[in-house]
Design an enzyme around this catalytic site. Structure first.
Site, PDB file in Angstrom:
ATOM      1  N   ILE A  64     122.834  61.140 -48.862  1.00  0.00           N
ATOM      2  CA  ILE A  64     122.148  59.870 -49.089  1.00  0.00           C
ATOM      3  C   ILE A  64     123.153  58.932 -49.744  1.00  0.00           C
ATOM      4  O   ILE A  64     123.888  59.341 -50.649  1.00  0.00           O
ATOM      5  CB  ILE A  64     120.871  60.042 -49.961  1.00  0.00           C
ATOM      6  CG1 ILE A  64     120.134  58.704 -50.113  1.00  0.00           C
ATOM      7  CG2 ILE A  64     121.178  60.708 -51.277  1.00  0.00           C
ATOM      8  CD1 ILE A  64     118.752  58.837 -50.745  1.00  0.00           C
ATOM      9  N   ALA A  65     123.206  57.708 -49.254  1.00  0.00           N
ATOM     10  CA  ALA A  65     124.149  56.736 -49.832  1.00  0.00           C
ATOM     11  C   ALA A  65     123.717  55.323 -49.478  1.00  0.00           C
ATOM     12  O   ALA A  65     123.085  55.087 -48.452  1.00  0.00           O
ATOM     13  CB  ALA A  65     125.566  56.990 -49.330  1.00  0.00           C
ATOM     14  N   GLU A  74     121.568  68.829 -53.501  1.00  0.00           N
ATOM     15  CA  GLU A  74     122.630  69.140 -54.445  1.00  0.00           C
ATOM     16  C   GLU A  74     123.271  67.828 -54.874  1.00  0.00           C
ATOM     17  O   GLU A  74     123.402  66.914 -54.066  1.00  0.00           O
ATOM     18  CB  GLU A  74     123.719  70.030 -53.829  1.00  0.00           C
ATOM     19  CG  GLU A  74     123.298  71.467 -53.580  1.00  0.00           C
ATOM     20  CD  GLU A  74     122.706  71.676 -52.196  1.00  0.00           C
ATOM     21  OE1 GLU A  74     122.157  72.760 -51.953  1.00  0.00           O
ATOM     22  OE2 GLU A  74     122.773  70.752 -51.369  1.00  0.00           O
ATOM     23  N   ASN A 127     127.597  63.472 -61.710  1.00  0.00           N
ATOM     24  CA  ASN A 127     126.950  62.261 -61.195  1.00  0.00           C
ATOM     25  C   ASN A 127     125.610  62.024 -61.903  1.00  0.00           C
ATOM     26  O   ASN A 127     124.536  62.238 -61.351  1.00  0.00           O
ATOM     27  CB  ASN A 127     126.760  62.354 -59.676  1.00  0.00           C
ATOM     28  CG  ASN A 127     126.371  61.029 -59.069  1.00  0.00           C
ATOM     29  OD1 ASN A 127     125.955  60.099 -59.753  1.00  0.00           O
ATOM     30  ND2 ASN A 127     126.485  60.943 -57.750  1.00  0.00           N
ATOM     31  N   TYR A 131     117.104  60.794 -59.179  1.00  0.00           N
ATOM     32  CA  TYR A 131     116.342  61.916 -58.634  1.00  0.00           C
ATOM     33  C   TYR A 131     115.221  62.332 -59.592  1.00  0.00           C
ATOM     34  O   TYR A 131     114.095  62.592 -59.168  1.00  0.00           O
ATOM     35  CB  TYR A 131     117.260  63.099 -58.327  1.00  0.00           C
ATOM     36  CG  TYR A 131     118.376  62.767 -57.357  1.00  0.00           C
ATOM     37  CD1 TYR A 131     118.215  61.813 -56.348  1.00  0.00           C
ATOM     38  CD2 TYR A 131     119.612  63.386 -57.457  1.00  0.00           C
ATOM     39  CE1 TYR A 131     119.242  61.504 -55.473  1.00  0.00           C
ATOM     40  CE2 TYR A 131     120.644  63.092 -56.575  1.00  0.00           C
ATOM     41  CZ  TYR A 131     120.452  62.147 -55.590  1.00  0.00           C
ATOM     42  OH  TYR A 131     121.474  61.845 -54.725  1.00  0.00           O
TER      43      TYR A 131
END
Length: 150
Positions: free
Chosen positions: A74-75, A108, A113, A120
């Site tokens: 995801i970005a 993960e 980070n 999350y």
């Protein structure tokens, strides 16, 4: 997220823009070939993109296998971060996973980070363990996070 942004299923013609976001976002980006494979060959993979004014500015990949779903990547393009786009993608992915009858969704994230981990946690993910030396570029550990969907 602003209503001018659209989340939709990723198409073949989106791969180049998604790949550019990969390059800008990760020290060990997926190759274009891997993205094409995921999109066209992996029957378990579902890929979403966020589009703004005809441009792909974010994406999320997930695998749904039986009752387990996993976010593979995801970005959001750096120019569009801090606009709640990543959060919208996560929430959309959670909903899609539920619709596909998954009971849990995992991912993960690098232990370093903390920004991603905070996001999350905000949408309901919990820490579930460590995968030692998970990342191939620097052998960093990954924190496994998951959310129950039932």
């Amino acid at each position: 997220m602003d209503s001018r942004f659209t989340i939709r299923k990723m198409q073949r013609e989106d791969v180049e823009e998604v790949y550019q976001i990969e390059l800008l976002s990760f020290s060990a980006p997926w190759s274009k070939e891997s993205l094409f494979y995921e999109l066209e060959q992996n029957l378990f993979a579902k890929y979403l993109v966020v589009e703004f004014e005809g441009k792909v500015i974010g994406y999320c990949g997930l695998w749904v296998i039986m009752d387990d779903a996993q976010i593979t990547n995801i970005a959001v393009h750096p120019d569009y971060r801090k606009m709640k786009i990543g959060e919208a993608l996560l929430r959309f992915s959670i909903q899609l996973s539920k619709e596909m009858n998954a009971k849990r969704l995992s991912l993960e994230v690098r232990v370093s980070n903390h920004i991603a981990q905070s996001l999350y946690k905000k949408v309901g993910f919990l820490s579930g363990g460590i995968r030692k030396r998970y990342y191939t570029d620097n052998q960093e550990d990954a924190l496994v996070m998951w959310v129950n969907l039932v």
